[in-house]
Design a protein around this motif. Structure first.
Motif, PDB file in Angstrom:
ATOM      1  N   ALA A 159       0.817  -1.219   0.000  1.00 59.38           N
ATOM      2  CA  ALA A 159       0.000   0.000   0.000  1.00 59.38           C
ATOM      3  C   ALA A 159       0.844   1.261   0.000  1.00 59.38           C
ATOM      4  N   THR A 160       2.053   1.179   0.517  1.00 63.35           N
ATOM      5  CA  THR A 160       2.877   2.377   0.676  1.00 63.35           C
ATOM      6  C   THR A 160       3.822   2.621  -0.488  1.00 63.35           C
ATOM      7  N   VAL A 161       4.415   1.555  -1.037  1.00 66.76           N
ATOM      8  CA  VAL A 161       5.455   1.705  -2.048  1.00 66.76           C
ATOM      9  C   VAL A 161       5.040   1.154  -3.415  1.00 66.76           C
ATOM     10  N   VAL A 162       4.595  -0.078  -3.435  1.00 67.01           N
ATOM     11  CA  VAL A 162       4.362  -0.746  -4.713  1.00 67.01           C
ATOM     12  C   VAL A 162       3.099  -0.236  -5.405  1.00 67.01           C
ATOM     13  N   PHE A 163       1.999  -0.172  -4.652  1.00 66.12           N
ATOM     14  CA  PHE A 163       0.718   0.264  -5.225  1.00 66.12           C
ATOM     15  C   PHE A 163       0.078   1.358  -4.365  1.00 66.12           C
ATOM     16  N   PRO A 164       0.701   2.538  -4.318  1.00 65.52           N
ATOM     17  CA  PRO A 164       0.163   3.613  -3.477  1.00 65.52           C
ATOM     18  C   PRO A 164      -1.213   4.098  -3.923  1.00 65.52           C
ATOM     19  N   ASP A 165      -1.600   3.808  -5.172  1.00 68.29           N
ATOM     20  CA  ASP A 165      -2.898   4.234  -5.684  1.00 68.29           C
ATOM     21  C   ASP A 165      -3.932   3.102  -5.667  1.00 68.29           C
ATOM     22  N   ALA A 166      -3.660   2.043  -4.934  1.00 67.72           N
ATOM     23  CA  ALA A 166      -4.599   0.917  -4.871  1.00 67.72           C
ATOM     24  C   ALA A 166      -5.972   1.374  -4.385  1.00 67.72           C
ATOM     25  N   GLU A 167      -7.006   0.797  -4.965  1.00 66.96           N
ATOM     26  CA  GLU A 167      -8.370   1.191  -4.619  1.00 66.96           C
ATOM     27  C   GLU A 167      -8.795   0.721  -3.228  1.00 66.96           C
ATOM     28  N   CYS A 168      -8.183  -0.364  -2.752  1.00 72.45           N
ATOM     29  CA  CYS A 168      -8.559  -0.896  -1.431  1.00 72.45           C
ATOM     30  C   CYS A 168      -7.308  -1.334  -0.689  1.00 72.45           C
ATOM     31  N   LYS A 169      -7.067  -0.724   0.470  1.00 73.62           N
ATOM     32  CA  LYS A 169      -5.878  -1.022   1.266  1.00 73.62           C
ATOM     33  C   LYS A 169      -6.286  -1.577   2.625  1.00 73.62           C
ATOM     34  N   ILE A 170      -5.767  -2.752   2.947  1.00 68.51           N
ATOM     35  CA  ILE A 170      -6.094  -3.418   4.209  1.00 68.51           C
ATOM     36  C   ILE A 170      -4.807  -3.687   4.980  1.00 68.51           C
ATOM     37  N   TYR A 171      -4.871  -3.490   6.288  1.00 70.48           N
ATOM     38  CA  TYR A 171      -3.736  -3.778   7.167  1.00 70.48           C
ATOM     39  C   TYR A 171      -4.180  -4.887   8.112  1.00 70.48           C
ATOM     40  N   LEU A 172      -3.640  -6.097   7.905  1.00 71.27           N
ATOM     41  CA  LEU A 172      -4.039  -7.260   8.691  1.00 71.27           C
ATOM     42  C   LEU A 172      -3.032  -7.485   9.806  1.00 71.27           C
ATOM     43  N   THR A 173      -3.516  -7.592  11.029  1.00 70.03           N
ATOM     44  CA  THR A 173      -2.607  -7.733  12.166  1.00 70.03           C
ATOM     45  C   THR A 173      -3.176  -8.700  13.194  1.00 70.03           C
ATOM     46  N   ALA A 174      -2.395  -8.967  14.231  1.00 74.43           N
ATOM     47  CA  ALA A 174      -2.800  -9.831  15.338  1.00 74.43           C
ATOM     48  C   ALA A 174      -1.769  -9.651  16.444  1.00 74.43           C
ATOM     49  N   SER A 175      -2.092 -10.106  17.639  1.00 71.80           N
ATOM     50  CA  SER A 175      -1.146 -10.008  18.756  1.00 71.80           C
ATOM     51  C   SER A 175       0.093 -10.847  18.445  1.00 71.80           C
TER      52      SER A 175
END
Length: 222
Positions: A130-146
């Motif tokens: 989302a930050t470097v490769v496809f900064p113009d992506a239509e949908c950006k998701i950040y998947l995380t967990a403990s």
């Protein structure tokens, strides 16, 4: 449409992204596998992975194919070979190599361009999508967990693959990798203002994919 799924190691990005792509009828781009493949290739060529120029030459000479569930390097299926604890630990050398990152970034963008030509969307996962490769992506998701949940998943995955590891060692390696990913000068892990954060703690794999699918479909053009 480009859907990016970024997040820390062990958050379940690869499996969730792959299943999401299947549901949407999109192509799946496993960027982590590309870095693993270059690391594996470097070991096969017997080079010092800290030699940035040598590793770049290996990367430039390697042909990586993402064929469905399989990762093929120079016509050899390395899908299982790149998922070992050793490769996971050593992949940082490819990830920290600026020239290698630039090369793989171009390959990833080429993958997206080819998909667009055929009318297909893509689901891509990694650290810097989302930050470097496809900064113009239509949908950006950040998947995380403990960190505990992530380490437990990785530990169980390695055991299922027949590797002899202990949970404490996996957790410590993961903490070290988290610091490397966050502090990487190029392509470091970051949450963008446009990214939608999803925590997978206490969620089943099906629930994760359900949640991601809803996010994407809400953003698809009508």
């Amino acid at each position: 449409m480009i859907v990016t799924i970024d997040g820390p190691a062990g958050a379940g990005k690869s499996s969730a992204a792959h299943r999401l792509a299947d549901r949407l009828g999109y192509r799946f781009l496993d960027t982590g596998a590309m870095y693993r493949a270059i690391t594996y290739a470097g070991l096969q060529h017997g080079i010092d992975l800290t030699d940035e120029k040598a590793l770049l030459q290996v990367a430039l000479a390697s042909e990586i194919q993402l064929a469905g569930d399989k990762i093929v390097l120079d016509e050899v299926d390395i899908t299982n070979a790149i998922r070992t604890f050793e490769i996971t630990t050593l992949t940082r050398h490819a990830a920290d190599n600026r020239a290698v990152r630039e090369h793989l970034t171009q390959l990833q963008r080429q993958f997206a361009a080819e998909s667009k030509q055929t009318g297909q969307g893509i689901v891509t996962e990694g650290r810097d999508q989302a930050t470097v490769v496809f900064p113009d992506a239509e949908c950006k998701i950040y998947l995380t967990a403990s960190e505990q949940a992530r380490a437990q998943r990785r530990y169980e995955d390695l055991l299922n693959r027949g590797e002899q590891v202990d949970y404490t060692g996996v957790l410590e390696k993961q903490r070290h990798r988290d610091q490397q990913d966050l502090n990487r000068k190029v392509g470091g892990l970051a949450l963008t203002n446009e990214s939608i954060e999803v925590s997978t703690d206490d969620m089943t794999p099906d629930q994760v994919v359900d949640a991601l699918e809803k996010i994407v479909r809400d953003r698809q053009p009508s």
